[in-house]
Design a protein around this motif. Structure first.
Motif, short mmCIF file in Angstrom:
data_model
loop_
_atom_site.label_atom_id
_atom_site.label_comp_id
_atom_site.label_asym_id
_atom_site.label_seq_id
_atom_site.Cartn_x
_atom_site.Cartn_y
_atom_site.Cartn_z
N HIS A 167 3.14 12.71 -23.40
CA HIS A 167 3.86 12.47 -22.11
C HIS A 167 3.83 10.93 -22.10
N ASP A 168 4.84 10.40 -21.92
CA ASP A 168 5.03 8.77 -21.89
C ASP A 168 4.82 8.27 -20.48
N GLY A 169 4.47 8.89 -19.58
CA GLY A 169 4.39 8.49 -18.14
C GLY A 169 5.36 9.23 -17.21
N GLU A 170 6.54 9.53 -17.76
CA GLU A 170 7.80 9.97 -16.98
C GLU A 170 7.77 11.51 -17.25
N THR A 171 7.90 11.68 -18.90
CA THR A 171 8.23 13.04 -19.19
C THR A 171 7.31 13.37 -20.47
N PHE A 172 7.24 14.58 -20.90
CA PHE A 172 6.89 15.14 -22.19
C PHE A 172 7.97 14.85 -23.28
N VAL A 173 7.38 14.58 -24.46
CA VAL A 173 8.00 14.27 -25.61
C VAL A 173 7.45 14.85 -26.98
N TRP A 174 8.47 15.52 -27.58
CA TRP A 174 8.28 16.10 -28.72
C TRP A 174 8.66 14.76 -29.82
N PRO A 175 7.73 14.72 -30.78
CA PRO A 175 8.24 14.05 -32.05
C PRO A 175 9.66 14.43 -32.68
N ASP A 176 10.60 13.50 -32.81
CA ASP A 176 11.77 13.74 -33.54
C ASP A 176 11.75 13.67 -34.85
N ALA A 177 11.09 14.42 -35.71
CA ALA A 177 10.91 14.43 -37.19
C ALA A 177 10.76 15.81 -37.56
N PRO A 178 10.80 15.89 -39.12
CA PRO A 178 10.54 17.18 -39.58
C PRO A 178 9.40 17.92 -39.35
N ALA A 179 9.25 18.94 -38.82
CA ALA A 179 7.99 19.67 -38.39
C ALA A 179 8.56 21.13 -37.93
N LEU A 180 7.30 22.06 -38.17
CA LEU A 180 7.47 23.40 -37.95
C LEU A 180 7.85 23.35 -36.39
N PRO A 181 8.82 24.38 -36.02
CA PRO A 181 9.10 24.66 -34.63
C PRO A 181 7.97 25.52 -34.18
N GLY A 182 7.15 25.33 -33.62
CA GLY A 182 5.69 26.26 -33.29
C GLY A 182 6.30 27.06 -32.07
N ILE A 183 5.38 28.41 -32.31
CA ILE A 183 5.79 29.34 -31.10
C ILE A 183 5.56 28.84 -29.95
N THR A 184 4.19 28.21 -29.66
CA THR A 184 3.62 27.58 -28.44
C THR A 184 4.48 26.36 -28.06
N MET A 185 5.10 25.66 -28.87
CA MET A 185 6.14 24.68 -28.36
C MET A 185 7.40 25.33 -27.96
#
Length: 252
Positions: A167-185
């Protein structure tokens, strides 16, 4: 609860285990079962089907998976369930279901060690995980809980076993990089946390308002990355916990 495993609905013989033991080529999903229900059942079944099509060129029927999970649970209502799919020598897809004790996400802040590594075929939850497991084992020997995977330029992708959410202080952020799209995500996105995707560097993390790891066990806060403390805003954590708690359970 003693851990137990079935392959296609029966206790495996030694011969049944030769392929998954000797051939490191398959895919899986892991979920928490409570009162014989799971969060995001449709997403788990879709993950298994998509991965099976990509790896083996054939679909994996969701109703078949559900029947096998129910059978493996037997009389247990709460458990950790892992579903592995692999190809037998004859070419058909075998489904291995492992049932273990239920697990909750740790409430204590996680300590992550940065390592330069990205999982191959990162969009898949696959069985080829030696490198990340070895990085994790080395980190845990030194008092860390997990590793934070980056590229050589310090661009963050995911942890060894979870997605990273900041959380950058304004909003939540997911890293924009190759990664598994997790179910909880995916479930948090479905529940409306409104996270953005953008590049996150290691150097950005100390300036965040909070950071979390998310996986099949739930959501845990991040307390430090390497030797660097990560801020923890209690209001953000409470909001995220409330969103996660609102996610419905799907009957198996």
């Amino acid at each position: 609860m003693d851990a137990r495993t079935e392959i296609d609905g029966r206790a495996p013989a030694v011969a049944d285990l030769l392929v998954p033991a000797l051939v490191n080529h398959g895919h899986l999903t892991v979920t928490q079962v409570r009162d014989r229900a799971v969060r995001g059942l449709d997403l788990h079944l879709a993950r298994l089907d998509a991965a099976n099509r990509e790896l083996f060129g054939v679909p994996l029927d969701g109703d078949r998976v559900r029947r096998l999970v129910r059978h493996a649970l037997a009389g247990d209502r709460d458990a950790t369930v892992r579903v592995n799919a692999f190809r037998r020598d004859g070419g058909d897809t075998a489904v291995m279901v492992t049932v273990r004790e239920p697990h909750e996400a740790p409430a204590a802040p996680r300590a992550l060690r940065p390592v330069t590594y990205r999982r191959p075929f990162a969009h898949l939850k696959h069985t080829g995980s030696f490198a990340q497991l070895q990085h994790m084992a080395l980190a845990q020997r030194d008092g860390f809980d997990d590793v934070l995977l980056t590229d050589p330029d310090g661009v963050v992708s995911e942890t060894g076993i979870a997605n990273l959410l900041v959380h950058d202080g304004e909003t939540f952020v997911w890293p924009d990089a190759p990664a598994l799209p997790g179910i909880t995500m995916l479930l948090l996105e479905r529940a409306g946390i409104g996270a953005r995707r953008r590049t996150v560097h290691l150097a950005d993390l100390p300036g965040c308002a909070a950071a979390f790891v998310t996986n099949s066990s739930g959501v845990s806060p991040v307390g430090r990355v390497g030797d660097t403390p990560i801020p923890r805003d209690p209001g953000i954590a409470e909001h995220l916990d409330a969103v996660y708690a609102s996610i419905p359970w799907d009957a198996l």
